[in-house]
Design a protein around this motif. Structure first.
Motif, PDB file in Angstrom:
ATOM      1  N   THR A 105      -2.838  -8.155 -22.030  1.00 35.93           N
ATOM      2  CA  THR A 105      -3.866  -8.089 -20.996  1.00 35.93           C
ATOM      3  C   THR A 105      -3.406  -8.739 -19.706  1.00 35.93           C
ATOM      4  N   ALA A 106      -2.516  -9.713 -19.795  1.00 38.97           N
ATOM      5  CA  ALA A 106      -2.061 -10.378 -18.580  1.00 38.97           C
ATOM      6  C   ALA A 106      -1.068  -9.515 -17.820  1.00 38.97           C
ATOM      7  N   THR A 107      -0.208  -8.780 -18.505  1.00 38.29           N
ATOM      8  CA  THR A 107       0.803  -8.005 -17.801  1.00 38.29           C
ATOM      9  C   THR A 107       0.336  -6.598 -17.474  1.00 38.29           C
ATOM     10  N   GLU A 108      -0.533  -6.018 -18.291  1.00 38.12           N
ATOM     11  CA  GLU A 108      -0.947  -4.651 -18.077  1.00 38.12           C
ATOM     12  C   GLU A 108      -1.691  -4.450 -16.760  1.00 38.12           C
ATOM     13  N   PRO A 109      -2.743  -5.214 -16.464  1.00 36.36           N
ATOM     14  CA  PRO A 109      -3.419  -5.010 -15.184  1.00 36.36           C
ATOM     15  C   PRO A 109      -2.515  -5.328 -13.996  1.00 36.36           C
ATOM     16  N   GLN A 110      -1.658  -6.322 -14.163  1.00 33.24           N
ATOM     17  CA  GLN A 110      -0.772  -6.671 -13.064  1.00 33.24           C
ATOM     18  C   GLN A 110       0.200  -5.533 -12.800  1.00 33.24           C
ATOM     19  N   SER A 111       0.768  -4.943 -13.835  1.00 34.22           N
ATOM     20  CA  SER A 111       1.709  -3.855 -13.621  1.00 34.22           C
ATOM     21  C   SER A 111       1.003  -2.623 -13.067  1.00 34.22           C
ATOM     22  N   ASP A 112      -0.244  -2.364 -13.516  1.00 35.58           N
ATOM     23  CA  ASP A 112      -1.002  -1.246 -12.972  1.00 35.58           C
ATOM     24  C   ASP A 112      -1.318  -1.464 -11.499  1.00 35.58           C
ATOM     25  N   SER A 113      -1.734  -2.667 -11.153  1.00 38.84           N
ATOM     26  CA  SER A 113      -2.062  -2.940  -9.756  1.00 38.84           C
ATOM     27  C   SER A 113      -0.809  -2.920  -8.886  1.00 38.84           C
ATOM     28  N   MET A 114       0.305  -3.394  -9.423  1.00 41.65           N
ATOM     29  CA  MET A 114       1.553  -3.350  -8.646  1.00 41.65           C
ATOM     30  C   MET A 114       2.042  -1.914  -8.492  1.00 41.65           C
ATOM     31  N   ALA A 115       1.865  -1.090  -9.525  1.00 41.93           N
ATOM     32  CA  ALA A 115       2.237   0.319  -9.411  1.00 41.93           C
ATOM     33  C   ALA A 115       1.378   1.005  -8.356  1.00 41.93           C
ATOM     34  N   GLU A 116       0.088   0.658  -8.331  1.00 43.72           N
ATOM     35  CA  GLU A 116      -0.806   1.207  -7.315  1.00 43.72           C
ATOM     36  C   GLU A 116      -0.400   0.721  -5.924  1.00 43.72           C
ATOM     37  N   TYR A 117      -0.006  -0.547  -5.822  1.00 42.63           N
ATOM     38  CA  TYR A 117       0.434  -1.090  -4.544  1.00 42.63           C
ATOM     39  C   TYR A 117       1.707  -0.391  -4.061  1.00 42.63           C
ATOM     40  N   TYR A 118       2.667  -0.186  -4.960  1.00 47.85           N
ATOM     41  CA  TYR A 118       3.910   0.483  -4.573  1.00 47.85           C
ATOM     42  C   TYR A 118       3.655   1.923  -4.147  1.00 47.85           C
ATOM     43  N   ALA A 119       2.721   2.597  -4.815  1.00 49.83           N
ATOM     44  CA  ALA A 119       2.377   3.961  -4.425  1.00 49.83           C
ATOM     45  C   ALA A 119       1.740   3.972  -3.032  1.00 49.83           C
ATOM     46  N   LEU A 120       0.862   3.016  -2.768  1.00 48.53           N
ATOM     47  CA  LEU A 120       0.249   2.905  -1.446  1.00 48.53           C
ATOM     48  C   LEU A 120       1.302   2.614  -0.385  1.00 48.53           C
ATOM     49  N   GLN A 121       2.203   1.700  -0.691  1.00 49.11           N
ATOM     50  CA  GLN A 121       3.252   1.346   0.262  1.00 49.11           C
ATOM     51  C   GLN A 121       4.126   2.568   0.579  1.00 49.11           C
ATOM     52  N   ARG A 122       4.505   3.311  -0.439  1.00 46.43           N
ATOM     53  CA  ARG A 122       5.330   4.508  -0.253  1.00 46.43           C
ATOM     54  C   ARG A 122       4.564   5.551   0.567  1.00 46.43           C
ATOM     55  N   GLN A 123       3.280   5.707   0.276  1.00 51.31           N
ATOM     56  CA  GLN A 123       2.456   6.675   0.994  1.00 51.31           C
ATOM     57  C   GLN A 123       2.329   6.303   2.477  1.00 51.31           C
ATOM     58  N   LEU A 124       2.120   5.034   2.759  1.00 50.43           N
ATOM     59  CA  LEU A 124       2.025   4.591   4.161  1.00 50.43           C
ATOM     60  C   LEU A 124       3.336   4.811   4.902  1.00 50.43           C
ATOM     61  N   LEU A 125       4.455   4.538   4.247  1.00 48.71           N
ATOM     62  CA  LEU A 125       5.757   4.762   4.878  1.00 48.71           C
ATOM     63  C   LEU A 125       5.992   6.251   5.134  1.00 48.71           C
ATOM     64  N   GLN A 126       5.608   7.103   4.192  1.00 54.72           N
ATOM     65  CA  GLN A 126       5.784   8.541   4.371  1.00 54.72           C
ATOM     66  C   GLN A 126       4.922   9.071   5.510  1.00 54.72           C
ATOM     67  N   ILE A 127       3.684   8.640   5.570  1.00 54.79           N
ATOM     68  CA  ILE A 127       2.791   9.096   6.640  1.00 54.79           C
ATOM     69  C   ILE A 127       3.307   8.611   7.994  1.00 54.79           C
ATOM     70  N   THR A 128       3.790   7.381   8.036  1.00 52.46           N
ATOM     71  CA  THR A 128       4.347   6.863   9.286  1.00 52.46           C
ATOM     72  C   THR A 128       5.565   7.668   9.705  1.00 52.46           C
ATOM     73  N   LEU A 129       6.412   8.028   8.762  1.00 54.24           N
ATOM     74  CA  LEU A 129       7.595   8.826   9.072  1.00 54.24           C
ATOM     75  C   LEU A 129       7.206  10.219   9.562  1.00 54.24           C
ATOM     76  N   ILE A 130       6.214  10.832   8.936  1.00 51.49           N
ATOM     77  CA  ILE A 130       5.748  12.154   9.374  1.00 51.49           C
ATOM     78  C   ILE A 130       5.173  12.072  10.780  1.00 51.49           C
ATOM     79  N   CYS A 131       4.352  11.062  11.052  1.00 47.10           N
ATOM     80  CA  CYS A 131       3.799  10.868  12.405  1.00 47.10           C
ATOM     81  C   CYS A 131       4.917  10.663  13.414  1.00 47.10           C
ATOM     82  N   THR A 132       5.931   9.905  13.024  1.00 48.23           N
ATOM     83  CA  THR A 132       7.058   9.645  13.918  1.00 48.23           C
ATOM     84  C   THR A 132       7.767  10.936  14.297  1.00 48.23           C
TER      85      THR A 132
END
Length: 153
Positions: A27-54
């Motif tokens: 329970t301690a590692t599962e939510p953390q890994s899920d939230s970090m996976a969600e964070y990495y997906a968000l980070q990648r998405q923001l970088l991609q959108i910024t690159l497309i806008c650029t």
């Protein structure tokens, strides 16, 4: 108690101890890994959108103004991408003890503006506006979060 007595334990006690330890680690590692996976997906998405806008804005500036102005914009936008990446790494490390609080990110912006001001080939305003391109991705994410029904329909 001697060392031989402490090393030999009851198997039932060992089973209870290991069973009690397993749910905590899952329970301690599962939510953390899920939230970090969600964070990495968000980070990648923001970088991609910024690159497309650029890319889109670079083409529009080159078409409407000149290659010099477009190159100035592109330098600022690349600095903004780097800034967004550095910001993402800093958010990832929240909770660790650090003495530098954003000094490198501020230094990136200052160096970018100083280079634009000193180098006569570059124009200051397109560099600055290019740097702010990453904000378009943040605004897009905010609007998508606030108005989720518009995306589903």
């Amino acid at each position: 108690m001697s060392s031989s007595e402490s090393s030999v334990q009851d198997p039932a006690i060992e089973a209870i101890a290991s069973a009690a330890a397993e749910p905590e680690t899952e329970t301690a590692t599962e939510p953390q890994s899920d939230s970090m996976a969600e964070y990495y997906a968000l980070q990648r998405q923001l970088l991609q959108i910024t690159l497309i806008c650029t890319v889109v804005i670079f083409g529009a500036v080159w078409w409407a103004y000149s290659l010099n102005t477009a190159a100035s914009y592109l330098l600022g936008a690349m600095g903004g991408l780097l800034y967004l990446r550095m910001l993402g790494k800093a958010v990832e490390r929240i909770g660790e003890r650090r003495r530098q609080f954003g000094k490198s990110r501020l230094a990136l912006f200052v160096v970018l503006i100083v280079v634009a001001a000193r180098w006569h080939y570059l124009e200051l305003m397109p560099v600055f506006l290019g740097f702010l391109t990453y904000k378009a991705a943040l605004i897009w994410y905010t609007l998508r979060t606030v108005f989720p029904a518009a995306e589903n329909s």
